[in-house]
Scaffold this motif. Structure first.
Motif, PDB file in Angstrom:
ATOM      1  N   ASP A  38       4.220 -11.620   2.854  1.00 52.07           N
ATOM      2  CA  ASP A  38       4.161 -10.164   2.973  1.00 52.07           C
ATOM      3  C   ASP A  38       5.273  -9.571   2.112  1.00 52.07           C
ATOM      4  OD1 ASP A  38       3.715  -7.553   3.814  1.00 52.07           O
ATOM      5  OD2 ASP A  38       4.789  -7.809   5.710  1.00 52.07           O
ATOM      6  N   SER A  44       4.058  -4.394   2.218  1.00 49.18           N
ATOM      7  CA  SER A  44       4.280  -3.588   3.414  1.00 49.18           C
ATOM      8  C   SER A  44       5.608  -2.844   3.308  1.00 49.18           C
ATOM      9  CB  SER A  44       4.307  -4.471   4.667  1.00 49.18           C
ATOM     10  OG  SER A  44       3.082  -5.129   4.869  1.00 49.18           O
ATOM     11  N   ARG A  47       0.167  -1.776   3.064  1.00 53.47           N
ATOM     12  CA  ARG A  47       0.242  -1.418   4.487  1.00 53.47           C
ATOM     13  C   ARG A  47       1.548  -0.698   4.762  1.00 53.47           C
ATOM     14  NH1 ARG A  47       2.595  -3.679   9.387  1.00 53.47           N
ATOM     15  NH2 ARG A  47       3.741  -5.138   8.057  1.00 53.47           N
ATOM     16  N   TRP A  66       4.082   0.435   7.959  1.00 51.90           N
ATOM     17  CA  TRP A  66       4.367   0.431   9.380  1.00 51.90           C
ATOM     18  C   TRP A  66       5.145   1.706   9.710  1.00 51.90           C
ATOM     19  CZ3 TRP A  66       7.425  -3.101   6.411  1.00 51.90           C
ATOM     20  CH2 TRP A  66       8.805  -2.886   6.449  1.00 51.90           C
TER      21      TRP A  66
END
Length: 292
Positions: free
Chosen positions: A188, A207, A245, A247
């Motif tokens: 990631d 991310s 992505r 968060w």
């Protein structure tokens, strides 16, 4: 009825359907259509943040059709335990018992897929909470025992499996991962990995924190400069065949959360991140986005 009210009604309907199943009442025709193939059509863009905190880890997310689930792991006495905080560690809650073994049983029952009739590779995002190097080495040995489930990278070539393990958290995992010629997990990355020599076959996911990147939290129109920055980040990731992505997006039910989700969809971001499984499912199905 506005969009938020409509989606709230969808969540309420889903709860009513579950209650009907429990009491033996008949289901509407639409619900019968949805369950005829053993469950909902999967939602590749739905990511279950801190999935292990739900009453039924993994299974609740799969019931809602999620295409990605997240598990935090701690290396304790040679075992990989799942919890958000160290105080919550329980020897019975392991990565194998909560995720890998149930996924093996499901894939076997479905003839080789997580979602029957769909070739989606479920993303299992594994967030390392203890020192990255020893934790990843222990994790690699465990993943090897489930290799028939997993996407694999051999000499830079990727073969997709029913489940794709992506390793996040402590950055110390990177070196032992890069040293593996046959690897059953992927990295990631972070935005700083864009434009570097790290190939998408190693780091297919990028991310980062929404709140560290944008001031806008869904109230009022998204500022033009931030909308342009979001689109540029998506374009940069996709140009390198990576997924993006965020968060720490707003997750309290309401129009602000949905405004952020819609902005992410409009920009082409690959995952929406939530702890609210029925809320995100209703949003994605109601907007006809992200359904496989």
């Amino acid at each position: 009825m506005n969009s938020y009210t409509r989606r709230t009604a969808v969540v309420s309907l889903a709860a009513a359907l579950v209650a009907g199943l429990a009491t033996g009442e008949s289901l509407p025709a639409a619900a019968l259509d949805r369950t005829a193939t053993g469950g909902p059509a999967p939602l590749p863009r739905a990511h279950a943040h801190n999935d292990y905190e739900h009453p039924r880890p993994l299974l609740d997310a799969l019931d809602h059709g999620f295409g990605s689930v997240e598990a935090d792991i701690w290396l304790v006495d040679g075992r990989l335990l799942v919890a958000h905080e160290e105080a919550d560690l329980d020897p019975s809650r392991t990565l194998e018992s909560l995720y890998l073994a149930p996924l093996r049983r499901r894939v076997q029952a479905n003839g080789g897929t997580v979602y029957q009739g769909h070739r989606l590779s479920l993303q299992l995002l594994i967030d390392i909470k203890t020192a990255g190097d020893p934790t990843y080495r222990a994790l690699s040995r465990v993943l090897h025992r489930y290799r028939e489930l997993l996407s694999v990278c051999t000499g830079g070539r990727v073969r997709s499996g029913p489940v794709t393990a992506v390793i996040s958290g402590d950055r110390g995992a990177r070196a032992p991962m890069e040293a593996e010629r046959v690897r059953y997990a992927f990295y990631d990355g972070r935005p700083e990995d864009l434009g570097t020599a790290a190939p998408a076959s190693f780091a297919p996911l990028i991310s980062t924190s929404w709140t560290d990147t944008f001031r806008w939290q869904g109230h009022g129109p998204m500022p033009r400069d931030e909308r342009a920055r979001l689109r540029q980040m998506v374009s940069a990731a996709h140009a390198e065949r990576r997924r993006l992505r965020f968060w720490a997006t707003p997750d309290a039910a309401g129009p602000e959360r949905e405004a952020v989700w819609q902005a992410l969809l409009d920009a082409g971001a690959d995952y929406l991140n939530s702890d609210d499984l029925p809320g995100l499912e209703a949003f994605l199905r109601d907007t006809a986005h992200g359904v496989m």
